[in-house]
Design a protein around this motif. Structure first.
Motif, PDB file in Angstrom:
ATOM      1  N   ILE A 220       0.826  -1.210   0.000  1.00 34.46           N
ATOM      2  CA  ILE A 220       0.000   0.000   0.000  1.00 34.46           C
ATOM      3  C   ILE A 220       0.862   1.261   0.000  1.00 34.46           C
ATOM      4  CG2 ILE A 220      -1.692   1.326   1.324  1.00 34.46           C
ATOM      5  CD1 ILE A 220      -2.863  -1.315   2.289  1.00 34.46           C
ATOM      6  N   HIS A 221       1.969   1.253   0.741  1.00 30.58           N
ATOM      7  CA  HIS A 221       2.750   2.485   0.849  1.00 30.58           C
ATOM      8  C   HIS A 221       3.463   2.828  -0.464  1.00 30.58           C
ATOM      9  CE1 HIS A 221       6.897   0.916   1.103  1.00 30.58           C
ATOM     10  NE2 HIS A 221       7.330   2.129   1.409  1.00 30.58           N
ATOM     11  N   LEU A 222       3.599   1.841  -1.379  1.00 29.00           N
ATOM     12  CA  LEU A 222       4.241   2.119  -2.666  1.00 29.00           C
ATOM     13  C   LEU A 222       3.273   2.707  -3.690  1.00 29.00           C
ATOM     14  CD1 LEU A 222       6.618  -0.957  -3.081  1.00 29.00           C
ATOM     15  CD2 LEU A 222       7.214   1.396  -2.499  1.00 29.00           C
ATOM     16  N   LEU A 223       1.990   2.852  -3.313  1.00 31.34           N
ATOM     17  CA  LEU A 223       1.035   3.487  -4.225  1.00 31.34           C
ATOM     18  C   LEU A 223       1.461   4.921  -4.543  1.00 31.34           C
ATOM     19  CD1 LEU A 223      -1.807   2.793  -5.499  1.00 31.34           C
ATOM     20  CD2 LEU A 223      -2.781   4.149  -3.651  1.00 31.34           C
ATOM     21  N   VAL A 224       1.977   5.628  -3.541  1.00 33.70           N
ATOM     22  CA  VAL A 224       2.362   7.033  -3.734  1.00 33.70           C
ATOM     23  C   VAL A 224       3.549   7.191  -4.681  1.00 33.70           C
ATOM     24  CG1 VAL A 224       3.374   9.025  -2.589  1.00 33.70           C
ATOM     25  CG2 VAL A 224       1.336   7.971  -1.648  1.00 33.70           C
ATOM     26  N   THR A 283       9.691   2.618  12.973  1.00 37.57           N
ATOM     27  CA  THR A 283      10.392   3.419  11.979  1.00 37.57           C
ATOM     28  C   THR A 283       9.601   3.467  10.683  1.00 37.57           C
ATOM     29  OG1 THR A 283      12.456   2.620  12.972  1.00 37.57           O
ATOM     30  CG2 THR A 283      12.622   3.772  10.869  1.00 37.57           C
ATOM     31  N   ALA A 284       9.079   2.312  10.261  1.00 39.52           N
ATOM     32  CA  ALA A 284       8.275   2.264   9.038  1.00 39.52           C
ATOM     33  C   ALA A 284       7.024   3.134   9.173  1.00 39.52           C
ATOM     34  CB  ALA A 284       7.885   0.817   8.725  1.00 39.52           C
ATOM     35  N   ILE A 285       6.387   3.079  10.332  1.00 36.56           N
ATOM     36  CA  ILE A 285       5.192   3.896  10.574  1.00 36.56           C
ATOM     37  C   ILE A 285       5.538   5.381  10.496  1.00 36.56           C
ATOM     38  CG2 ILE A 285       3.477   4.532  12.322  1.00 36.56           C
ATOM     39  CD1 ILE A 285       3.648   1.585  13.297  1.00 36.56           C
ATOM     40  N   ALA A 286       6.664   5.760  11.088  1.00 40.56           N
ATOM     41  CA  ALA A 286       7.083   7.170  11.065  1.00 40.56           C
ATOM     42  C   ALA A 286       7.314   7.657   9.635  1.00 40.56           C
ATOM     43  CB  ALA A 286       8.348   7.350  11.894  1.00 40.56           C
ATOM     44  N   PHE A 287       7.933   6.824   8.805  1.00 35.51           N
ATOM     45  CA  PHE A 287       8.170   7.203   7.408  1.00 35.51           C
ATOM     46  C   PHE A 287       6.846   7.416   6.668  1.00 35.51           C
ATOM     47  CE2 PHE A 287      12.344   4.594   7.621  1.00 35.51           C
ATOM     48  CZ  PHE A 287      13.003   5.659   8.205  1.00 35.51           C
ATOM     49  N   CYS A 288       5.883   6.534   6.912  1.00 43.43           N
ATOM     50  CA  CYS A 288       4.578   6.648   6.239  1.00 43.43           C
ATOM     51  C   CYS A 288       3.855   7.941   6.652  1.00 43.43           C
ATOM     52  CB  CYS A 288       3.714   5.432   6.564  1.00 43.43           C
ATOM     53  SG  CYS A 288       4.242   3.905   5.776  1.00 43.43           S
ATOM     54  N   ILE A 289       3.878   8.247   7.928  1.00 43.35           N
ATOM     55  CA  ILE A 289       3.196   9.450   8.413  1.00 43.35           C
ATOM     56  C   ILE A 289       3.871  10.710   7.863  1.00 43.35           C
ATOM     57  CG2 ILE A 289       2.669  10.802  10.483  1.00 43.35           C
ATOM     58  CD1 ILE A 289       2.242   8.159  11.954  1.00 43.35           C
ATOM     59  N   MET A 315       8.517  12.783  -1.185  1.00 41.29           N
ATOM     60  CA  MET A 315       9.021  11.649  -1.944  1.00 41.29           C
ATOM     61  C   MET A 315      10.235  11.016  -1.273  1.00 41.29           C
ATOM     62  SD  MET A 315       6.900  11.220  -4.285  1.00 41.29           S
ATOM     63  CE  MET A 315       7.748   9.984  -5.267  1.00 41.29           C
ATOM     64  N   PHE A 316      10.984  11.785  -0.500  1.00 39.35           N
ATOM     65  CA  PHE A 316      12.122  11.220   0.224  1.00 39.35           C
ATOM     66  C   PHE A 316      11.663  10.097   1.162  1.00 39.35           C
ATOM     67  CE2 PHE A 316      15.124  11.043   3.754  1.00 39.35           C
ATOM     68  CZ  PHE A 316      16.344  11.023   3.103  1.00 39.35           C
ATOM     69  N   PHE A 317      10.494  10.275   1.784  1.00 41.25           N
ATOM     70  CA  PHE A 317       9.978   9.276   2.723  1.00 41.25           C
ATOM     71  C   PHE A 317       8.982   8.308   2.079  1.00 41.25           C
ATOM     72  CE2 PHE A 317      11.063  12.940   5.454  1.00 41.25           C
ATOM     73  CZ  PHE A 317      11.924  12.312   6.337  1.00 41.25           C
ATOM     74  N   SER A 318       8.605   8.543   0.822  1.00 44.48           N
ATOM     75  CA  SER A 318       7.481   7.813   0.224  1.00 44.48           C
ATOM     76  C   SER A 318       7.717   6.311   0.123  1.00 44.48           C
ATOM     77  CB  SER A 318       7.158   8.381  -1.161  1.00 44.48           C
ATOM     78  OG  SER A 318       8.240   8.169  -2.054  1.00 44.48           O
ATOM     79  N   ALA A 319       8.956   5.889  -0.068  1.00 41.66           N
ATOM     80  CA  ALA A 319       9.269   4.455  -0.123  1.00 41.66           C
ATOM     81  C   ALA A 319      10.217   4.064   0.996  1.00 41.66           C
ATOM     82  CB  ALA A 319       9.873   4.106  -1.480  1.00 41.66           C
ATOM     83  N   GLY A 320      10.283   4.877   2.041  1.00 40.32           N
ATOM     84  CA  GLY A 320      11.214   4.636   3.141  1.00 40.32           C
ATOM     85  C   GLY A 320      10.948   3.363   3.910  1.00 40.32           C
ATOM     86  N   ALA A 321       9.712   2.885   3.895  1.00 45.73           N
ATOM     87  CA  ALA A 321       9.384   1.665   4.638  1.00 45.73           C
ATOM     88  C   ALA A 321       9.778   0.399   3.888  1.00 45.73           C
ATOM     89  CB  ALA A 321       7.884   1.637   4.953  1.00 45.73           C
TER      90      ALA A 321
END
Length: 411
Positions: A220-224, A283-289, A315-321
């Protein structure tokens, strides 16, 4: 060499985005049809990644990689000679078939020769190779198309892929990889995975709630990033009045920022959580938020420098998780089925994020405009954060159960 082919993979995939405006004018395509040319690749990857990765585990990863790269390169050449939308859609589908299992098989090769403590960094860095390939595909594709036309852009990506296949097959083989694999104890201890039956394989891949949450949250987080990568050249062309070639080169900067973010965020997850791996979920949650907040604001601002700055930050955080979720999948599955596990992760990434992103954004854009569509897409990281939160609650129990099963199998 494996990362080099990954660059070629995404160059062949993302060169299309650089020529979106040219194809729209040449064939009078709607945004929905344009999006379908991008989404069909991710759809084929999603549908075929698992069965082809299982075959690669049995047939040989190196031979499978060479075959896949040959197919996507030839299919990209087919895009260059397409004369209408239908032919282009078919060629793009074959690009997806060729790329279907490469991400999962490639990362399995990389993880097999490095220590387990580096998994977040390696996963994030390897997946960032896709971003850098996208940068090269969009930037070079935009430059070539501006001077020689969109067909030459596809042809250039195809030629590069064919050259890399020849080099890879002449340098890399399973015999050369074996001494490196022997340093990774898990690969040796659980070498029986190749003969694992289907039921046991499914049990290993879906043995816990936390690993399922890692699959879902990652997808889901890679949709962005998928949506922004596909449509950023069009945003710059429509709202900033840039020429198609210039828009493609500028859009590549946002893809580059995404790739850098994947590497930094993956390394950060390893460093911050060295003594407490379970905190990688936080950490993954923080990147998504962070991604949701920054892009949610950016796409509601008028066109201008501040909008571009906030889009870049988001975009720096968009695929961080990607790094933390890949590490969780590796930790929660036996090493002998890591290619299949990462195939499952790739399946989730494509079906939940990469495949619907471009066509869904295009479908909505035909109705409320492109910026309005991107505003809705920016909500996806919130859903991903919820999945990661559920996974965190079950992680300690699931990891302990898996360790107990491994010890029992060894005794």
């Amino acid at each position: 060499m494996t990362v080099g082919l990954l660059l070629s993979d995404y160059m062949s995939r993302q060169v299309l985005n650089a020529v979106f405006p040219l194809l729209k004018d040449a064939w009078h395509l709607t945004d929905t049809r344009l999006g379908s040319l991008s989404s069909v690749v991710a759809l084929m990857v999603g549908v075929l990644t698992f069965p082809l990765s299982v075959l690669a585990d049995r047939w040989g990863r190196v031979k499978s990689i060479a075959l896949m790269a040959s197919l996507w390169s030839l299919a990209t050449l087919g895009c260059a000679i397409s004369t209408n939308y239908g032919e282009m859609l078919l060629a793009r589908a074959f690009v997806g078939i060729g790329e279907a299992a490469y991400g999962s098989v490639g990362i399995a090769v990389v993880l097999s020769v490095f220590p387990a403590r580096l998994r977040s960094t390696l996963t994030g860095t390897f997946m960032a190779g896709g971003a850098f390939g996208s940068v090269l595909g969009m930037a070079l594709g935009g430059a070539v198309s501006a001077h020689l036309g969109w067909r030459a852009a596809f042809g250039a990506m195809a030629c590069l892929g064919i050259v890399l296949v020849v080099l890879y097959r002449s340098v890399i083989n399973e015999k050369r990889l074996m001494p490196l694999k022997s340093m990774n104890t898990g690969e040796q201890q659980e070498n029986l995975g190749i003969r694992m039956n289907f039921r046991a394989l499914m049990h290993g891949l879906f043995s816990s709630k936390s690993v399922v949450c890692a699959y879902i949250g990652s997808g889901i987080h890679l949709l962005v990033p998928a949506a922004v990568w596909a449509w950023m050249p069009s945003v710059l062309n429509r709202y900033y009045a840039m020429a198609p070639g210039e828009a493609a080169v500028c859009a590549a900067v946002f893809v580059l920022v995404t790739g850098l973010g994947m590497i930094v965020c993956g390394n950060l997850a390893d460093r911050l959580n060295r003594t407490a791996p379970h905190r990688k979920w936080l950490t993954a949650i923080a990147f998504c938020i962070a991604c949701f907040t920054l892009l949610g604001i950016a796409f509601r601002l008028p066109a201008g420098p501040w909008q571009l700055v906030l889009i870049g930050a988001g975009m720096f955080f968009s695929a961080g998780a990607s790094g933390p979720s890949g590490a969780m999948v590796a930790n929660l599955t036996p090493p002998s089925i890591h290619a299949s596990a990462f195939a499952t992760l790739t399946l989730a990434n494509n079906l939940l994020g990469l495949a619907p992103a471009a066509i869904l954004t295009g479908f909505i854009a035909d109705r409320i405009g492109l910026l309005g569509a991107l505003q809705l897409v920016a909500l996806a990281p919130l859903a991903a954060a919820v999945a990661f939160l559920i996974g965190r609650r079950n992680y300690a129990h699931d990891l302990g159960r898996l360790d107990a099963m491994r010890k029992h199998a060894l005794t």
